[in-house]
Design a protein around this motif. Structure first.
Motif, short mmCIF file in Angstrom:
data_model
loop_
_atom_site.label_atom_id
_atom_site.label_comp_id
_atom_site.label_asym_id
_atom_site.label_seq_id
_atom_site.Cartn_x
_atom_site.Cartn_y
_atom_site.Cartn_z
N ASP A 1 0.57 -1.41 0.22
CA ASP A 1 -0.36 0.06 -0.27
C ASP A 1 0.91 1.25 -0.69
OD1 ASP A 1 -1.90 -1.31 0.02
OD2 ASP A 1 -2.34 -1.43 2.17
N ARG A 2 2.12 1.37 0.65
CA ARG A 2 2.87 2.13 0.79
C ARG A 2 3.71 2.80 -0.96
NH1 ARG A 2 7.25 0.62 4.75
NH2 ARG A 2 8.91 2.12 3.86
N LEU A 3 3.59 1.75 -2.12
CA LEU A 3 3.83 1.66 -2.71
C LEU A 3 3.13 3.11 -3.64
CD1 LEU A 3 4.99 -1.52 -3.81
CD2 LEU A 3 6.27 0.17 -3.77
N PRO A 4 3.71 3.77 -4.49
CA PRO A 4 2.61 5.26 -5.43
C PRO A 4 2.27 3.97 -6.65
CG PRO A 4 4.90 4.82 -5.96
CD PRO A 4 4.82 3.99 -4.70
N ASP A 5 1.48 5.06 -7.27
CA ASP A 5 0.37 4.19 -8.90
C ASP A 5 1.74 3.55 -9.77
OD1 ASP A 5 -1.07 3.59 -10.60
OD2 ASP A 5 -1.26 5.74 -11.07
N LYS A 6 1.53 2.50 -9.13
CA LYS A 6 2.46 1.73 -10.60
C LYS A 6 1.76 1.62 -12.28
CE LYS A 6 2.17 -1.86 -7.13
NZ LYS A 6 1.70 -1.86 -6.35
N GLU A 7 1.04 2.50 -12.24
CA GLU A 7 0.75 2.92 -13.96
C GLU A 7 1.50 4.25 -14.37
OE1 GLU A 7 -1.21 1.12 -15.21
OE2 GLU A 7 -0.97 -0.41 -13.65
N ASN A 8 1.78 5.13 -12.95
CA ASN A 8 2.22 6.43 -13.40
C ASN A 8 3.87 5.71 -13.10
OD1 ASN A 8 3.83 8.79 -13.53
ND2 ASN A 8 1.56 9.83 -13.13
N GLU A 9 4.51 5.68 -14.55
CA GLU A 9 6.08 5.20 -14.65
C GLU A 9 6.90 6.26 -13.51
OE1 GLU A 9 9.66 2.73 -16.87
OE2 GLU A 9 7.05 3.11 -17.78
N LYS A 10 6.82 7.79 -14.16
CA LYS A 10 7.32 8.18 -14.56
C LYS A 10 7.33 8.07 -12.35
CE LYS A 10 7.76 10.43 -18.30
NZ LYS A 10 7.93 12.39 -18.75
N LYS A 11 6.05 8.81 -11.98
CA LYS A 11 5.74 9.12 -10.71
C LYS A 11 6.67 8.25 -9.88
CE LYS A 11 2.10 10.05 -7.04
NZ LYS A 11 0.92 10.19 -7.23
N PHE A 12 6.73 7.01 -10.27
CA PHE A 12 6.47 5.47 -9.28
C PHE A 12 8.38 5.40 -9.37
CE2 PHE A 12 8.36 1.25 -9.47
CZ PHE A 12 7.66 0.98 -8.04
N LYS A 13 9.19 5.15 -10.42
CA LYS A 13 10.78 5.63 -10.75
C LYS A 13 11.38 6.76 -9.35
CE LYS A 13 11.57 3.50 -14.82
NZ LYS A 13 12.29 3.67 -16.34
N ARG A 14 10.59 8.69 -9.36
CA ARG A 14 10.55 9.27 -8.54
C ARG A 14 10.91 9.50 -7.11
NH1 ARG A 14 8.26 12.91 -12.47
NH2 ARG A 14 6.05 12.93 -11.44
N TRP A 15 9.54 7.98 -6.79
CA TRP A 15 9.11 7.67 -5.39
C TRP A 15 10.12 6.35 -5.11
CZ3 TRP A 15 8.21 2.85 -3.35
CH2 TRP A 15 8.09 2.87 -1.84
N TRP A 16 10.66 5.33 -6.09
CA TRP A 16 12.03 4.65 -5.83
C TRP A 16 12.85 5.01 -5.88
CZ3 TRP A 16 11.14 -0.02 -4.40
CH2 TRP A 16 11.87 -0.69 -5.23
N GLN A 17 13.59 6.26 -6.49
CA GLN A 17 14.73 7.18 -5.76
C GLN A 17 14.53 7.54 -4.34
OE1 GLN A 17 15.46 9.17 -9.10
NE2 GLN A 17 17.86 9.60 -8.25
N ALA A 18 13.68 7.69 -4.44
CA ALA A 18 13.90 8.92 -2.61
C ALA A 18 13.18 7.61 -1.67
CB ALA A 18 12.78 10.15 -2.84
N ASN A 19 12.85 6.86 -1.82
CA ASN A 19 12.32 5.80 -0.78
C ASN A 19 12.46 4.31 -0.76
OD1 ASN A 19 9.97 7.70 0.24
ND2 ASN A 19 9.77 7.79 -1.54
#
Length: 760
Positions: free
Chosen positions: A663-681
């Motif tokens: 549930d903590r993961l962002p929307d997986k459909e938005n690839e750019k948003k997911f990568k930014r989140w992944w890089q930070a968290n």
């Protein structure tokens, strides 16, 4: 040249006598021969008649046309016969004999002959003799990566190859050299068949001569007389023009099979014949290093080992009509490099096919399989064909040759000398034969004897071969490994010092096959197996962190909580391997772990396979930071979904914790948003996942091993794999020793000692 023949006075009398005996009229014979009564009248009056009609009349009468015709020498022959027609008549005469002698092959323990055309595989020719190459040891060793141990580098040949049939067309006088069992005779028989069937040199008369038979025939005739009387049974005058005009394909097989007492005469006969009739096509075969000869008109080439394509073709031909499919054989062969090595020799490939045919697999005792191959080269191959060789050294019978080869193998394999100079090989031989009863200890005599023995082992058995000028090796690394193991187990009779010397090499990858063979050769391998186990355990006995890792590994595998039968020991080892792999180096071993998981899925209970699959899936989740996928979010989503699905069936609390992480993961459909989140968290997210895995599954520990510790663990694990493989081949190890080793495999020292003390 006229197409007519004339009956001699003696021939006319023979025809008339045959008429009277058969009570035939001229009209009757004219009808049978397809000619007129006038033609028969001309024949009986000594007039020339058509050549075909002349031969037809003689055939109907049951007479040889050579006995009837006027043949007073070469001039008469030129006047009376058509050479091309005569060649075709001779081809008809030899056809049946060649079909009988060259149409089939029967090798070793084959129960019945097989048609050559059904099994024949095209062979290739090296136009440069391997043993005459001007190379030094460094050049040869550069082909072999001793660290990674590239087996096939030893026999690697970079010289260009051409099809053997093409070489025959290219060179009018050809000498084909080759190792024992390389396919020389088979190729010569193939040429004879091709010519016989008109598919190769169909305008020539094929003669297949086994030189051993020619050497031993009574009255010691020359080659011309032998071809005339013993093969064609024709008058020499009728054949001289055939040979003079280059209308013969002369196939001379097995120069090496001629005994020394006949050798000089046979060599002279070949030279004289080929010099007198140089226009014919000549192909002769001989084993490499077998004879000291000079045939100035002959081009020498070498028959090449089989490559994988040729092995495949031979296998497809062999198993074409068998119950076992060729694909099964090839699949097993490809997975077993030491056995695959032997398949490059057609004789040994035949042996492998025969062995595989019996049970649908290679024998469990590989030492027995290799011994059968060696027996074929040392004894059976000649004995089955009735070949007797000159004994170059009377005191060196087969067992002593094996002992000698064992000594050479050990002394060269131990220091990694896969190639050795000729003078070094001769020193090994000299040291061995000087200790035989009654041996001549004169240094000069020993030197001469050792050189002769080396050449005979190369020529007669093909076990030591020249790789370059004055540089030797074993013909197959597999044989060097076999004889190395034999030195320890058979020659030194498994003495403890010898076994300890062997065990010192247990962590070297290149010794793997030697250990497998040594265990398989032993009448009782208890001592060797226990020494191997002791040596492996000592490797990491004093490293506290590695001992802690083994303790964790033991606890984790016990937590699987499945009861096994005694025969399930290999499955237990697979589970240990599984957990060792996913924790030791996730990036390197995940594919291997996935394979083991699927394998265990098929062989164990559903609950166990789910447990293993869950652990693997979680390990994949944790390893996604190493992924170079273009769609990280998609990979993570798929992996987490699998983990959640498995956790829901196995552990509800774990499922809830994983769901929170998901549930903590962002929307997986938005690839750019997911990568930014992944890089930070990603770091904190992974550490939380690691904590959950440690708490609920006891996996995911960050052991923080040093490079040295990782290297030790890999050596330790590989050596344990080797020990397991040794015990699971066909060998004798007592039940007690086998059980002790299996129960303490990969255990920390403290736990192993505790188990041993509890059994005392």
């Amino acid at each position: 040249m006229r197409r007519t023949l004339t009956a001699s006075p003696q021939g006319i009398q023979l025809i008339k006598k045959t008429f009277r005996n058969k009570k035939w009229s001229r009209d009757l014979i004219a009808g049978k021969a397809g000619c007129s009564r006038q033609t028969i009248w001309s024949l009986l009056n000594g007039n020339p008649i058509d050549c075909d009609t002349f031969m037809n009349v003689c055939r109907e009468l049951g007479c040889s046309w050579e006995e009837i015709a006027v043949l007073s020498g070469e001039a008469d022959l030129e006047e009376n016969i058509d050479l091309e027609l005569f060649v075709q008549k001779l081809r008809e005469i030899v056809k049946s004999d060649l079909e009988t002698r060259c149409g089939t092959m029967r090798i070793l323990d084959m129960t019945q002959p097989v048609g050559l055309s059904h099994i024949y595989t095209q062979v290739n020719i090296l136009e440069k003799i391997i043993g005459r190459r001007r190379k030094d040891l460094d050049e040869l060793f550069n082909n072999c990566n001793l660290e990674e141990f590239e087996r096939f580098g030893l026999g690697k040949v970079t010289e260009a190859k051409i099809p053997a049939k093409e070489a025959v067309s290219k060179y009018r006088h050809l000498m084909i050299l080759g190792k024992p069992g390389a396919g020389k005779t088979t190729f010569l028989k193939y040429l004879a068949n091709q010519c016989n069937e008109g598919k190769f040199q169909g305008d020539l008369v094929p003669f297949f001569v086994t030189l051993k038979d020619f050497a031993e025939v009574e009255n010691q005739p020359g080659l011309f007389t032998y071809l005339s009387h013993y093969i064609l049974k024709q008058k020499q005058e009728t054949l001289e023009q055939v040979f003079s005009q280059g209308k013969a394909l002369i196939l001379l097989d097995g120069l090496d099979e001629v005994l020394d007492r006949h050798s000089e005469r046979v060599l002279k006969a070949i030279r004289d014949f080929s010099t007198k009739f140089p226009s014919n096509q000549y192909v002769m075969t001989c084993r490499i290093a077998a004879k000291e000869y000079v045939f100035e008109q002959f081009t020498e080439v070498e028959i090449a080992d089989f490559d994988w394509q040729q092995i495949t073709t031979f296998t497809n031909n062999w198993f074409r009509t068998k119950v076992i499919k060729p694909e099964t054989f090839l699949e097993r062969l490809e997975k077993d490099e030491p056995i695959q090595e032997l398949a490059s020799n057609p004789l040994l490939l035949t042996l492998l096919c025969l062995a595989f045919e019996e049970s649908g697999d290679f024998p469990g005792n590989r030492a027995g399989l290799y011994k059968e191959g060696l027996d074929a080269l040392l004894k059976k191959w000649d004995a089955k064909r009735g070949i007797r060789r000159d004994e170059v050294y009377q005191k060196l019978w087969v067992q002593r040759k094996e002992d000698l080869l064992s000594k050479i193998a050990w002394d060269t394999f131990a220091p990694g000398e896969y190639f050795f100079k000729q003078d070094k090989a001769e020193r090994y031989i000299s040291e061995y034969i000087r200790n035989l009863p009654g041996a001549n200890t004169d240094e000069e005599a020993l030197q001469l004897d050792s050189e002769v023995v080396l050449k005979s082992i190369e020529a007669q058995h093909g076990l030591l071969v020249a790789r370059a000028n004055q540089i030797y090796s074993f013909s197959h690394l597999t044989f060097q490994e076999y004889f190395t193991a034999r030195e320890i187990i058979i020659v030194r009779q498994s003495a403890e010092s010898a076994l300890q010397e062997l065990v010192n090499h247990i962590f070297e990858k290149r010794w793997r096959e030697v250990f497998l063979l040594a265990v398989a050769m032993s009448s009782n391998a208890d001592k060797l197996a226990l020494l191997m186990k002791e040596k492996i355990d000592k490797l990491i006995a004093n490293d506290e962190k590695l001992q802690q890792f083994l303790q964790w590994l033991n606890e984790k595998t016990k937590a699987v909580n499945i009861s096994f039968k005694a025969e399930d020991a290999q499955k237990i080892q697979d589970i240990i391997s599984f957990y060792n792999n996913i924790n030791l180096s996730r990036s390197l071993y995940l594919s291997r772990s996935l394979y083991l998981s699927r394998s265990l899925d098929l062989s164990l209970s559903l609950s166990l396979s789910r447990s293993l699959s869950l652990d693997l899936s979680l390990s994949l989740d944790l390893s996604l930071d190493l992924s170079r996928s273009l769609d990280l979010s998609l990979d993570l989503s798929r992996s987490l979904d699998r983990s959640l699905n498995l956790a829901q069936k196995c552990d509800r609390e774990l499922y809830q914790e994983l769901q929170k992480l998901n549930d903590r993961l962002p929307d997986k459909e938005n690839e750019k948003k997911f990568k930014r989140w992944w890089q930070a968290n990603s770091n904190s997210w992974r550490e939380d996942l690691r904590a959950i895995m440690i708490k609920y599954r006891n996996i995911g520990h960050d052991w923080q091993f040093s490079d040295e510790q990782k290297d030790l663990l890999k050596k330790y694990y590989r050596a344990n794999q080797l020990l397991t493989q040794c015990l699971h081949q066909e060998c004798y190890v007592s039940r007690e020793v086998r059980q002790e080793i299996e129960e303490t495999l990969l255990l920390p020292i403290a736990e192993s000692d505790r188990r041993r003390s509890s059994t005392l």
